[in-house]
Design an enzyme around this catalytic site. Structure first.
Site, mmCIF file in Angstrom:
data_model
loop_
_atom_site.group_PDB
_atom_site.id
_atom_site.type_symbol
_atom_site.label_atom_id
_atom_site.label_comp_id
_atom_site.label_asym_id
_atom_site.label_seq_id
_atom_site.Cartn_x
_atom_site.Cartn_y
_atom_site.Cartn_z
ATOM 1 N N VAL A 47 0.728 -1.311 -0.136
ATOM 2 C CA VAL A 47 0.086 -0.033 -0.388
ATOM 3 C C VAL A 47 1.010 0.939 0.063
ATOM 4 C CG1 VAL A 47 -2.093 -1.270 1.405
ATOM 5 C CG2 VAL A 47 -0.102 -0.084 2.902
ATOM 6 N N GLY A 48 2.212 1.244 0.157
ATOM 7 C CA GLY A 48 3.105 2.515 0.217
ATOM 8 C C GLY A 48 4.113 1.582 0.075
ATOM 9 N N GLY A 50 8.110 4.351 1.120
ATOM 10 C CA GLY A 50 9.281 5.295 2.093
ATOM 11 C C GLY A 50 10.072 4.981 1.143
ATOM 12 N N GLY A 51 11.048 6.445 1.899
ATOM 13 C CA GLY A 51 12.684 6.465 1.653
ATOM 14 C C GLY A 51 13.232 4.871 2.109
ATOM 15 N N PHE A 52 12.464 4.593 3.335
ATOM 16 C CA PHE A 52 13.392 3.723 4.208
ATOM 17 C C PHE A 52 13.221 2.061 4.094
ATOM 18 C CE2 PHE A 52 12.613 7.285 6.933
ATOM 19 C CZ PHE A 52 13.972 7.774 6.552
ATOM 20 N N GLY A 53 11.853 1.678 3.093
ATOM 21 C CA GLY A 53 10.719 1.015 3.493
ATOM 22 C C GLY A 53 9.850 0.682 2.274
ATOM 23 N N LYS A 75 5.558 -2.342 8.659
ATOM 24 C CA LYS A 75 6.303 -1.749 7.925
ATOM 25 C C LYS A 75 7.762 -2.246 7.701
ATOM 26 C CE LYS A 75 7.798 3.127 7.389
ATOM 27 N NZ LYS A 75 7.412 4.062 8.764
ATOM 28 N N ASP A 177 9.849 15.733 12.153
ATOM 29 C CA ASP A 177 9.558 15.276 11.063
ATOM 30 C C ASP A 177 8.171 14.935 10.532
ATOM 31 O OD1 ASP A 177 9.959 15.226 7.773
ATOM 32 O OD2 ASP A 177 9.810 13.007 8.391
#
Length: 475
Positions: A47-48, A50-53, A75, A177
């Site tokens: 479902v998505g 990110g910059g990390f995982g 995640k 953040d």
């Protein structure tokens, strides 16, 4: 504290480099992961990223079958990455369900926008974290709303974020953040007016064994966080403090209500830092530049003036900030009821009023241009061209003249003469005299006089006067 990664839309790097984290390999649909409590979780679709995982829908496996309608997400990041480790550390130590429940009771809150820790685990060479499933993020809603939230929506989100930050700060952490893509709506229908602060990958402790962190710039940590929103202190490499979280929240509020920030299109870190420092010295000019022709809310100015005065180690007055946001909602003409309103009704009404309605039957057609040139008038002569009405009148009279059974030339019975009389500015007259045996002679005189009037008179008035004289001579 780990450095910020690239935005989610960038291509993942195959190798780990400075400032860039390795992305995990995709996992197949239905693969089962076992957490630290020996519970099994079946992966759903991704479902998505990110910059990390990467994030997958997930269902707990019970009696050998995964549950329908997944209510959780997992995640996943490679074990070599640091952000998920920091996030997992925060959840395990500061976001246990009983801790959040106790805080809500103490603060008399119905909702706290901090997710509770559920479980985590290791799968092969990957670390994973199980979380509740949430709804849409605020950045997507911001784009769908035409890059603008109503003051009520922005301030209502701000109030919930203040509650979340107060809890995080009370546990000795700062988020560092805060942004729309890290604030999610609740998934259940009853949670449609609730938002949650997620992604604690850049979280850090501001309070250690020896007290508060020391104010000391560190070039190695400079510009940490999301460039558009990060604090001036983070640009300098100073360890984040509670004040920095509120500075970041302030930049988000300005963007949500105005649609933009003065440095949004600047990509160089030092240039963004310089612009933020400049505007920190004059918040009025900062807000005027952000809101452009609009009038900026005075509550935002008061908010920044207060945040700028908070000392590095000082505890913010959370109640004062929430009261300021509630005042902003009332000043905008709304009431504080905790409901999120992502479309501004006043703006829509104005747009609807100013927009012309289109025909539902057919699309509008542009009027055809008149390509015919008007007839030129001879300046040396009084002649005018015969109009179609005159020509029809002339032909009608000639026809009646040649007819053996001539009819009365009364204007009331002649459909062509009535418009002529009105165009000439008079009323149609009825010939009340009985022409008798002189009818044919009168018609001949009218035809002759009409021809003369057309050649010598400037218009229909001359025709009328000629006919009138002819009638008198006949009488």
């Amino acid at each position: 504290m780990p450095r910020a990664a690239k935005a989610a839309g960038d291509k993942p790097a195959p190798k780990k480099r400075k400032g860039i984290y390795q992305m995990p390999d995709p996992l197949p649909l239905g693969e089962e992961l076992t957490d630290f409590q020996k519970k099994k979780w079946a992966l759903g679709p991704s479902v998505g990223k990110g910059g990390f995982g990467e994030i997958y829908l997930a269902s707990e496996v019970k009696e050998g079958k995964p549950q329908e309608n997944p209510s959780h997400v997992i995640k996943i990041e490679p074990r070599g990455n640091g952000p998920l480790f920091c996030e997992l550390h925060f959840y395990q130590r500061a976001a246990k369900p009983d801790m959040i429940k106790s805080w809500k009771k103490k603060q008399k809150l119905k909702h706290l926008g901090v997710p509770s820790y559920i479980t985590a685990g290791i799968h092969k060479d990957k670390r994973f974290l199980v979380m509740d499933r949430f709804g849409e993020d605020l950045w997507n809603l911001f784009l769908k709303s035409g890059k603008k939230f109503s003051p009520k929506a922005a301030y209502t989100i701000g109030i919930q974020m203040v509650d979340a930050l107060e809890y995080v700060h009370d546990q000795g952490y700062v988020h560092a953040d805060i942004k729309g893509s890290n604030i999610l709506l609740g998934f259940e229908p009853k949670a449609k007016d609730q938002v949650f602060l997620v992604d604690f990958g850049l979280v850090s402790k501001y309070m250690g064994i020896n007290g508060h962190n020391v104010y000391k710039p560190d070039p190695k940590k400079a510009h940490e966080g999301t460039l558009e929103y990060t604090s001036i202190g983070a640009h300098e490499g100073i360890s984040s403090s509670r004040r920095h979280d509120f500075e970041i929240l302030g930049y988000n509020l300005v963007q949500w209500m105005s649609g933009d920030l003065p440095w949004s299109k600047v990509t160089k870190e030092t240039e963004v830092q310089a612009i933020k420092v400049k505007h920190s010295k004059d918040r009025n000019s900062f807000l005027q530049l952000s809101f452009k022709e609009q009038t900026y809310p005075t509550e935002l100015r008061d908010y920044f003036n207060y945040v700028d005065k908070i000392a590095y180690e000082e505890k913010p007055n959370y109640s004062k900030i929430k009261a300021l946001f509630k005042k902003g909602i009332v000043s905008s003409g709304e009431k504080f009821d905790g409901k999120l309103q992502f479309v501004t009704p006043k703006k829509e009404n104005i747009k609807a009023i100013n927009t012309p309605r289109k025909s539902p039957m057919k699309s509008p057609v542009k009027p055809a241009k008149n390509t015919k040139k008007p007839a030129k008038r001879n300046s040396d002569s009084s002649e005018t061209a015969e109009t179609p009405a005159k020509k029809r009148t002339k032909r009608k009279m000639q026809t009646e003249d040649s007819s053996s059974d001539a009819r009365s030339p009364s204007p009331q019975r002649n459909p062509e003469k009535k418009p002529i009389s009105r165009a000439a500015g008079g009323k149609a007259k009825t010939n009340q005299r009985n022409p008798g045996s002189k009818k044919v002679k009168t018609l001949k005189r009218l035809v002759a006089s009409t021809t003369i009037a057309t050649q010598t008179s400037p218009g229909l008035k001359g025709l009328r006067r000629t006919r009138k004289k002819a009638g008198k001579r006949d009488a």
